[in-house]
Design a protein around this motif. Structure first.
Motif, PDB file in Angstrom:
ATOM      1  N   GLY A  10      20.256 -10.159  24.545  1.00 51.11           N
ATOM      2  CA  GLY A  10      20.091 -10.865  25.806  1.00 51.11           C
ATOM      3  C   GLY A  10      18.894 -11.770  25.859  1.00 51.11           C
ATOM      4  N   VAL A  11      18.313 -12.126  24.723  1.00 49.13           N
ATOM      5  CA  VAL A  11      17.133 -12.990  24.725  1.00 49.13           C
ATOM      6  C   VAL A  11      17.504 -14.359  25.271  1.00 49.13           C
ATOM      7  CG1 VAL A  11      15.348 -13.999  23.281  1.00 49.13           C
ATOM      8  CG2 VAL A  11      16.204 -11.741  22.769  1.00 49.13           C
ATOM      9  N   SER A  12      16.615 -14.949  26.069  1.00 52.30           N
ATOM     10  CA  SER A  12      16.933 -16.196  26.778  1.00 52.30           C
ATOM     11  C   SER A  12      17.025 -17.395  25.860  1.00 52.30           C
ATOM     12  CB  SER A  12      15.859 -16.469  27.839  1.00 52.30           C
ATOM     13  OG  SER A  12      14.612 -16.627  27.233  1.00 52.30           O
ATOM     14  N   LEU A  13      17.716 -18.413  26.334  1.00 55.56           N
ATOM     15  CA  LEU A  13      17.933 -19.649  25.585  1.00 55.56           C
ATOM     16  C   LEU A  13      16.647 -20.410  25.388  1.00 55.56           C
ATOM     17  CD1 LEU A  13      20.040 -21.693  24.430  1.00 55.56           C
ATOM     18  CD2 LEU A  13      20.096 -22.711  26.717  1.00 55.56           C
ATOM     19  N   LEU A  14      16.480 -20.959  24.198  1.00 49.65           N
ATOM     20  CA  LEU A  14      15.333 -21.821  23.924  1.00 49.65           C
ATOM     21  C   LEU A  14      15.325 -22.966  24.919  1.00 49.65           C
ATOM     22  CD1 LEU A  14      13.020 -22.575  21.955  1.00 49.65           C
ATOM     23  CD2 LEU A  14      14.695 -23.941  20.704  1.00 49.65           C
ATOM     24  N   ASP A  38       5.078  -7.082  20.542  1.00 51.38           N
ATOM     25  CA  ASP A  38       4.428  -6.259  21.558  1.00 51.38           C
ATOM     26  C   ASP A  38       5.374  -6.117  22.745  1.00 51.38           C
ATOM     27  OD1 ASP A  38       4.199  -8.718  22.957  1.00 51.38           O
ATOM     28  OD2 ASP A  38       2.218  -9.072  22.095  1.00 51.38           O
ATOM     29  N   ALA A  39       4.859  -5.638  23.849  1.00 58.53           N
ATOM     30  CA  ALA A  39       5.719  -5.436  25.019  1.00 58.53           C
ATOM     31  C   ALA A  39       6.227  -6.745  25.595  1.00 58.53           C
ATOM     32  CB  ALA A  39       4.943  -4.654  26.089  1.00 58.53           C
ATOM     33  N   VAL A  40       5.570  -7.835  25.248  1.00 59.60           N
ATOM     34  CA  VAL A  40       5.948  -9.142  25.791  1.00 59.60           C
ATOM     35  C   VAL A  40       6.922  -9.864  24.885  1.00 59.60           C
ATOM     36  CG1 VAL A  40       5.063 -11.386  26.532  1.00 59.60           C
ATOM     37  CG2 VAL A  40       3.727  -9.318  26.954  1.00 59.60           C
ATOM     38  N   ALA A  41       6.762  -9.745  23.576  1.00 56.39           N
ATOM     39  CA  ALA A  41       7.557 -10.537  22.651  1.00 56.39           C
ATOM     40  C   ALA A  41       7.786  -9.801  21.348  1.00 56.39           C
ATOM     41  CB  ALA A  41       6.838 -11.854  22.363  1.00 56.39           C
ATOM     42  N   ALA A  42       9.013  -9.897  20.819  1.00 50.93           N
ATOM     43  CA  ALA A  42       9.295  -9.475  19.448  1.00 50.93           C
ATOM     44  C   ALA A  42       9.008 -10.683  18.564  1.00 50.93           C
ATOM     45  CB  ALA A  42      10.741  -9.014  19.322  1.00 50.93           C
ATOM     46  N   TYR A  43       7.739 -11.032  18.478  1.00 46.51           N
ATOM     47  CA  TYR A  43       7.308 -12.331  17.973  1.00 46.51           C
ATOM     48  C   TYR A  43       7.894 -12.658  16.608  1.00 46.51           C
ATOM     49  CZ  TYR A  43       4.145 -16.232  16.929  1.00 46.51           C
ATOM     50  OH  TYR A  43       3.633 -17.467  16.603  1.00 46.51           O
ATOM     51  N   ALA A  44       7.657 -11.812  15.612  1.00 51.93           N
ATOM     52  CA  ALA A  44       8.064 -12.133  14.251  1.00 51.93           C
ATOM     53  C   ALA A  44       9.580 -12.242  14.121  1.00 51.93           C
ATOM     54  CB  ALA A  44       7.521 -11.094  13.281  1.00 51.93           C
ATOM     55  N   ASP A  45      10.318 -11.342  14.776  1.00 58.08           N
ATOM     56  CA  ASP A  45      11.773 -11.400  14.704  1.00 58.08           C
ATOM     57  C   ASP A  45      12.315 -12.661  15.366  1.00 58.08           C
ATOM     58  OD1 ASP A  45      11.962  -9.034  13.302  1.00 58.08           O
ATOM     59  OD2 ASP A  45      12.195  -7.802  15.094  1.00 58.08           O
ATOM     60  N   GLU A  82      -1.927 -10.203  22.795  1.00 60.55           N
ATOM     61  CA  GLU A  82      -1.455  -9.561  24.011  1.00 60.55           C
ATOM     62  C   GLU A  82      -1.978 -10.241  25.264  1.00 60.55           C
ATOM     63  OE1 GLU A  82      -2.553  -5.518  23.694  1.00 60.55           O
ATOM     64  OE2 GLU A  82      -1.219  -5.089  22.025  1.00 60.55           O
ATOM     65  N   SER A  83      -3.190 -10.792  25.192  1.00 59.89           N
ATOM     66  CA  SER A  83      -3.796 -11.323  26.405  1.00 59.89           C
ATOM     67  C   SER A  83      -3.447 -12.774  26.671  1.00 59.89           C
ATOM     68  CB  SER A  83      -5.325 -11.207  26.316  1.00 59.89           C
ATOM     69  OG  SER A  83      -5.823 -11.970  25.237  1.00 59.89           O
ATOM     70  N   ARG A  84      -3.088 -13.509  25.629  1.00 55.03           N
ATOM     71  CA  ARG A  84      -2.797 -14.928  25.884  1.00 55.03           C
ATOM     72  C   ARG A  84      -1.463 -15.064  26.579  1.00 55.03           C
ATOM     73  NH1 ARG A  84      -1.866 -16.874  19.648  1.00 55.03           N
ATOM     74  NH2 ARG A  84       0.221 -16.031  19.367  1.00 55.03           N
ATOM     75  N   PRO A  85      -1.296 -16.118  27.401  1.00 53.43           N
ATOM     76  CA  PRO A  85      -0.047 -16.274  28.144  1.00 53.43           C
ATOM     77  C   PRO A  85       1.137 -16.419  27.204  1.00 53.43           C
ATOM     78  CG  PRO A  85      -1.759 -17.718  29.017  1.00 53.43           C
ATOM     79  CD  PRO A  85      -2.290 -17.132  27.740  1.00 53.43           C
ATOM     80  N   ARG A  86       2.222 -15.754  27.542  1.00 60.03           N
ATOM     81  CA  ARG A  86       3.442 -15.855  26.747  1.00 60.03           C
ATOM     82  C   ARG A  86       4.106 -17.191  27.041  1.00 60.03           C
ATOM     83  NH1 ARG A  86       6.360 -15.278  22.429  1.00 60.03           N
ATOM     84  NH2 ARG A  86       8.499 -14.591  22.714  1.00 60.03           N
ATOM     85  N   ARG A  87       4.430 -17.942  25.992  1.00 61.88           N
ATOM     86  CA  ARG A  87       5.055 -19.240  26.165  1.00 61.88           C
ATOM     87  C   ARG A  87       6.554 -19.101  25.950  1.00 61.88           C
ATOM     88  NH1 ARG A  87       0.370 -18.960  24.297  1.00 61.88           N
ATOM     89  NH2 ARG A  87       1.154 -18.201  22.305  1.00 61.88           N
ATOM     90  N   GLY A  88       7.393 -19.637  26.897  1.00 57.99           N
ATOM     91  CA  GLY A  88       8.830 -19.455  26.805  1.00 57.99           C
ATOM     92  C   GLY A  88       9.411 -20.221  25.641  1.00 57.99           C
TER      93      GLY A  88
END
Length: 417
Positions: free
Chosen positions: A27-31, A186-193, A7-13
């Motif tokens: 609506g997830v953004s383009l890689l 988490d609130a920042v990323a649906a990481y696993a999906d 949660e604390s590390r910066p989210r990488r696009g």
């Protein structure tokens, strides 16, 4: 990595254009488009190292994978997949999620470091010290080295995060992604999906995997970037490329392809430069020079600026297209989408301060086309650094057979201009 660290590390696009319907919004953004090839393989082609699962057990690279992953980085993912018997497409998707297949050098505020964001202290823990792997077999381990980081991440996923062997199920690999991030989302990323959706696009076919959103782009790419036993890099319009380690040093260009001023290039690219100049009718206005970006190829003698010899800019347009450039990729200009091997970067229309007179407005340095060759010291490569004097790169990728480089063939190139 703990959930708190996640949660604390910066989210990488790093998100796929159209994620699968697995709990992630449409609506997830383009890689993010990749900005360069990366990570030369030290001491040979890592993609041909043995160990682990056989190459036949690994999924083939899809069109999406070939388009989004720099060729050298793709070979590292595939080699690590074989060595640790883990699906390379899943591993590569982790690399995209963490760092867009880029460098991500240094250590972030949570203690995660390198291209796979492996914990070296702080909230991320120090899993690196336990699982570090010398991926490129150079006798050193460095969390910022792409080969070491990717091989280490593969080992962590298999031995510490529960990733199954190659061929394992979608559900099992998704759980490993949750473990790598420290949470499934988490609130920042649906990481696993997000990881799993991208892995499917890259070629993952484990049991339970949903169909890809873009089936065509998830199909195997027949024109592969190379694998074990491959003698060279993919062929562009000008033919195949090879890696040259000698002769090193600067060499003057022939006077007929310069505008009256002496210009020199690294000796290894001179045959290519002569061929291109005579075939397409251009004059080289700069090659080796220090008045450019100090971490680019001009200080290496492995880049040229050029203009048409007769003012006919259709010549440079034909040249740009022959090197892999197109309008759709012009804003970036970089390989693999906008420069075929052996070239790394093509600066032309719609790239700032480059192009023909109608496109280069404003135009620092005047209208021109810029061409960079891929080298061991190019941006994204392990030897890259600011240079304020000539130092020969260890290797330069060049055309395998520059037909117009010398002798009679050079004259043939002149007649086709």
């Amino acid at each position: 990595m703990s959930a708190a660290a996640a949660e604390s590390r910066p989210r990488r696009g790093r998100k796929l254009a159209a994620l699968l319907g697995v709990g992630v919004g449409a609506g997830v953004s383009l890689l993010v488009v990749l900005l360069g090839t990366v990570a030369a393989i030290v001491g040979g082609d890592l993609g041909c190292l043995g160990g682990g699962s056989s190459g036949a057990d690994q999924p083939a690279a899809s069109r999406s994978a070939e388009a989004e992953i720099p060729p050298a980085r793709l070979r590292i993912y595939q080699a690590a997949g074989r060595r640790f018997d883990i699906d390379w497409a899943f591993l590569a998707s982790i690399g995209a999620q963490e760092c867009n297949h880029g460098a991500c050098g240094g250590v972030n505020s949570s203690g995660c470091a390198g291209p796979m964001q492996i914990g070296v202290g702080g909230a991320c823990g120090n899993i690196w010290v336990t699982y570090k792997v010398d991926g490129d077999r150079d006798g050193d381990t460095d969390v910022n080295n792409p080969a070491d980081a990717i091989f280490t991440a593969a080992r962590i996923l298999r031995q510490a995060k529960g990733a199954p062997p190659t061929g394992g199920s979608y559900a099992a690999y998704r759980e490993a992604a949750c473990g790598y991030y420290g949470a499934c989302g988490d609130a920042v990323a649906a990481y696993a999906d997000e990881v799993m959706a991208r892995a499917v696009q890259y070629g993952f076919q484990g049991s339970g995997a949903p169909a890809p959103t873009d089936p065509e782009q998830a199909q195997p790419q027949l024109a592969s970037s190379g694998g074990c036993g491959s003698a060279g890099t993919p062929a562009g319009q000008l033919g195949e490329a090879r890696r040259a380690t000698s002769p090193q040093g600067l060499r003057p260009l022939p006077a007929d392809i310069t505008p009256g001023t002496a210009e020199s290039c690294d000796a290894r690219v001179v045959p290519d430069v002569v061929y291109l100049a005579r075939r397409y009718g251009i004059l080289v206005t700069d090659c080796y020079g220090l008045g450019h970006a100090p971490d680019g190829e001009h200080p290496l003698g492995a880049a040229i600026d050029a203009v048409p010899k007769d003012g006919n800019w259709s010549r440079t347009l034909r040249l740009a297209r022959a090197l892999g450039w197109s309008e759709s990729c012009a804003a970036s200009g970089v390989a693999p989408s906008c420069a075929d091997p052996p070239f790394r970067f093509i600066g032309y229309n719609n790239f700032p301060s480059h192009g023909d007179p109608s496109s280069c407005v404003p135009c620092t340095g005047g209208p021109h086309i810029h061409i960079s060759w891929q080298t061991s010291a190019s941006p994204g490569q392990p030897d890259n650094a600011a240079r304020y004097g000539y130092t020969a790169p260890e290797w330069i990728d060049v055309l395998a057979s520059p037909a117009g480089g010398s002798g009679d063939n050079a004259q043939e190139g002149r007649t086709r201009a």
